[in-house]
Design a protein around this motif. Structure first.
Motif, PDB file in Angstrom:
ATOM      1  N   GLY A  48       0.760  -1.238  -0.088  1.00  0.00           N
ATOM      2  CA  GLY A  48      -0.096  -0.007  -0.218  1.00  0.00           C
ATOM      3  C   GLY A  48       0.724   1.295  -0.196  1.00  0.00           C
ATOM      4  O   GLY A  48       1.974   1.051   0.048  1.00  0.00           O
ATOM      5  N   VAL A  49       0.182   2.341   0.144  1.00  0.00           N
ATOM      6  CA  VAL A  49       1.086   3.542   0.063  1.00  0.00           C
ATOM      7  C   VAL A  49       1.890   3.762   1.159  1.00  0.00           C
ATOM      8  O   VAL A  49       3.376   4.230   0.971  1.00  0.00           O
ATOM      9  N   GLY A  50       1.600   3.148   2.302  1.00  0.00           N
ATOM     10  CA  GLY A  50       2.504   3.323   3.417  1.00  0.00           C
ATOM     11  C   GLY A  50       3.205   1.672   3.550  1.00  0.00           C
ATOM     12  O   GLY A  50       4.297   2.011   4.418  1.00  0.00           O
ATOM     13  N   ASN A  51       3.169   1.317   2.488  1.00  0.00           N
ATOM     14  CA  ASN A  51       4.052  -0.031   2.480  1.00  0.00           C
ATOM     15  C   ASN A  51       4.395  -0.521   1.176  1.00  0.00           C
ATOM     16  O   ASN A  51       3.787  -1.533   0.738  1.00  0.00           O
ATOM     17  N   PRO A  52       5.281   0.430   0.450  1.00  0.00           N
ATOM     18  CA  PRO A  52       5.467  -0.201  -0.924  1.00  0.00           C
ATOM     19  C   PRO A  52       6.372  -1.409  -1.040  1.00  0.00           C
ATOM     20  O   PRO A  52       7.170  -1.912  -0.203  1.00  0.00           O
ATOM     21  N   SER A  53       6.280  -1.838  -2.160  1.00  0.00           N
ATOM     22  CA  SER A  53       6.841  -3.081  -2.713  1.00  0.00           C
ATOM     23  C   SER A  53       7.849  -2.874  -3.532  1.00  0.00           C
ATOM     24  O   SER A  53       7.567  -2.245  -4.416  1.00  0.00           O
ATOM     25  N   TYR A  54       9.094  -3.419  -3.638  1.00  0.00           N
ATOM     26  CA  TYR A  54      10.127  -3.173  -4.353  1.00  0.00           C
ATOM     27  C   TYR A  54      10.526  -4.355  -5.122  1.00  0.00           C
ATOM     28  O   TYR A  54      10.878  -5.454  -4.374  1.00  0.00           O
ATOM     29  N   THR A  55      10.576  -4.644  -6.390  1.00  0.00           N
ATOM     30  CA  THR A  55      10.472  -5.883  -7.038  1.00  0.00           C
ATOM     31  C   THR A  55      11.579  -5.788  -8.083  1.00  0.00           C
ATOM     32  O   THR A  55      11.754  -4.592  -8.644  1.00  0.00           O
ATOM     33  N   GLY A  56      12.168  -6.782  -8.433  1.00  0.00           N
ATOM     34  CA  GLY A  56      13.056  -6.862  -9.666  1.00  0.00           C
ATOM     35  C   GLY A  56      13.783  -8.129  -9.743  1.00  0.00           C
ATOM     36  O   GLY A  56      13.041  -9.272  -9.096  1.00  0.00           O
ATOM     37  N   GLU A  57      14.971  -8.343 -10.260  1.00  0.00           N
ATOM     38  CA  GLU A  57      15.733  -9.366 -10.199  1.00  0.00           C
ATOM     39  C   GLU A  57      17.094  -9.118  -9.579  1.00  0.00           C
ATOM     40  O   GLU A  57      17.594  -8.020  -9.962  1.00  0.00           O
ATOM     41  N   VAL A  58      17.753 -10.367  -9.122  1.00  0.00           N
ATOM     42  CA  VAL A  58      19.157 -10.320  -8.697  1.00  0.00           C
ATOM     43  C   VAL A  58      19.824 -11.407  -8.880  1.00  0.00           C
ATOM     44  O   VAL A  58      19.257 -12.381  -9.288  1.00  0.00           O
ATOM     45  N   PHE A  59      21.217 -11.234  -9.104  1.00  0.00           N
ATOM     46  CA  PHE A  59      22.120 -12.223  -9.404  1.00  0.00           C
ATOM     47  C   PHE A  59      22.700 -12.590  -8.281  1.00  0.00           C
ATOM     48  O   PHE A  59      23.174 -11.899  -7.455  1.00  0.00           O
ATOM     49  N   ILE A  60      22.288 -14.206  -8.032  1.00  0.00           N
ATOM     50  CA  ILE A  60      22.952 -14.825  -6.804  1.00  0.00           C
ATOM     51  C   ILE A  60      24.273 -14.848  -6.819  1.00  0.00           C
ATOM     52  O   ILE A  60      24.907 -16.008  -7.460  1.00  0.00           O
ATOM     53  N   ALA A  61      25.100 -13.894  -6.924  1.00  0.00           N
ATOM     54  CA  ALA A  61      26.822 -13.833  -7.127  1.00  0.00           C
ATOM     55  C   ALA A  61      27.460 -14.678  -6.078  1.00  0.00           C
ATOM     56  O   ALA A  61      28.551 -14.594  -6.354  1.00  0.00           O
ATOM     57  N   GLN A  62      26.798 -14.662  -4.766  1.00  0.00           N
ATOM     58  CA  GLN A  62      27.972 -15.085  -3.609  1.00  0.00           C
ATOM     59  C   GLN A  62      26.839 -16.437  -2.920  1.00  0.00           C
ATOM     60  O   GLN A  62      25.731 -16.108  -2.873  1.00  0.00           O
ATOM     61  N   HIS A  63      27.669 -17.090  -2.186  1.00  0.00           N
ATOM     62  CA  HIS A  63      27.129 -18.045  -1.188  1.00  0.00           C
ATOM     63  C   HIS A  63      28.097 -17.929  -0.022  1.00  0.00           C
ATOM     64  O   HIS A  63      29.444 -18.085  -0.246  1.00  0.00           O
ATOM     65  N   VAL A  64      27.575 -17.735   1.185  1.00  0.00           N
ATOM     66  CA  VAL A  64      28.712 -17.980   2.321  1.00  0.00           C
ATOM     67  C   VAL A  64      27.990 -18.740   3.272  1.00  0.00           C
ATOM     68  O   VAL A  64      26.924 -19.092   3.798  1.00  0.00           O
TER      69      VAL A  64
END
Length: 134
Positions: free
Chosen positions: A92-108
């Motif tokens: 909602g207006v007070g709880n925006p969603s940010y979306t996209g794609e990421v490259f899983i470049a590392q694992h720890v």
């Protein structure tokens, strides 16, 4: 002015809600700063270039099936969707969603004796990041 203490951030990677294993999540986006200043300008000029971003997450690690390590390990080296929100409440207006794609470049894996099993990762975004309020 509203004040928000982050106590219930929503973090989803590749369709899996990992929020209950996240201690910190930060999405940073930026635009390259290009300098088109020419002779006679007198002041530096700035224009925007390519945009980029990164998603930094601190996970409390868990190696059981369906948990953090088992979810992230098969994604290593791939590009997957993500979603982050300030809270787990509906978008909602007070709880925006940010979306996209990421490259899983590392694992720890690992840590220090007597410390909580955790992993801090930073994934570069791939393509645009969108912000939605509905």
């Amino acid at each position: 002015m509203a004040v928000l203490a982050l106590t219930n951030e929503y973090v989803e990677i590749n369709g899996v809600n990992l929020s209950d294993r996240v201690r910190a999540g930060t999405l940073t986006v930026e635009a390259a700063q290009l300098d088109p200043t020419a002779m006679g300008d007198g002041w530096t000029r700035v224009t925007g270039g390519l945009k980029s971003g990164q998603l930094a997450i601190e996970f409390i690690d868990d190696f059981a099936a369906g948990e953090v390590d088992a979810t992230l390990w098969p994604l290593f080296g791939t590009v997957v969707p993500f979603e982050v929100r300030p809270t787990a409440d509906a978008v909602g207006v007070g709880n925006p969603s940010y979306t996209g794609e990421v490259f899983i470049a590392q694992h720890v894996v690992g840590g220090s004796i007597g410390e909580l099993a955790a992993k801090s990762v930073t994934y570069p975004t791939s393509g645009p990041v969108a912000r939605a309020t509905a």
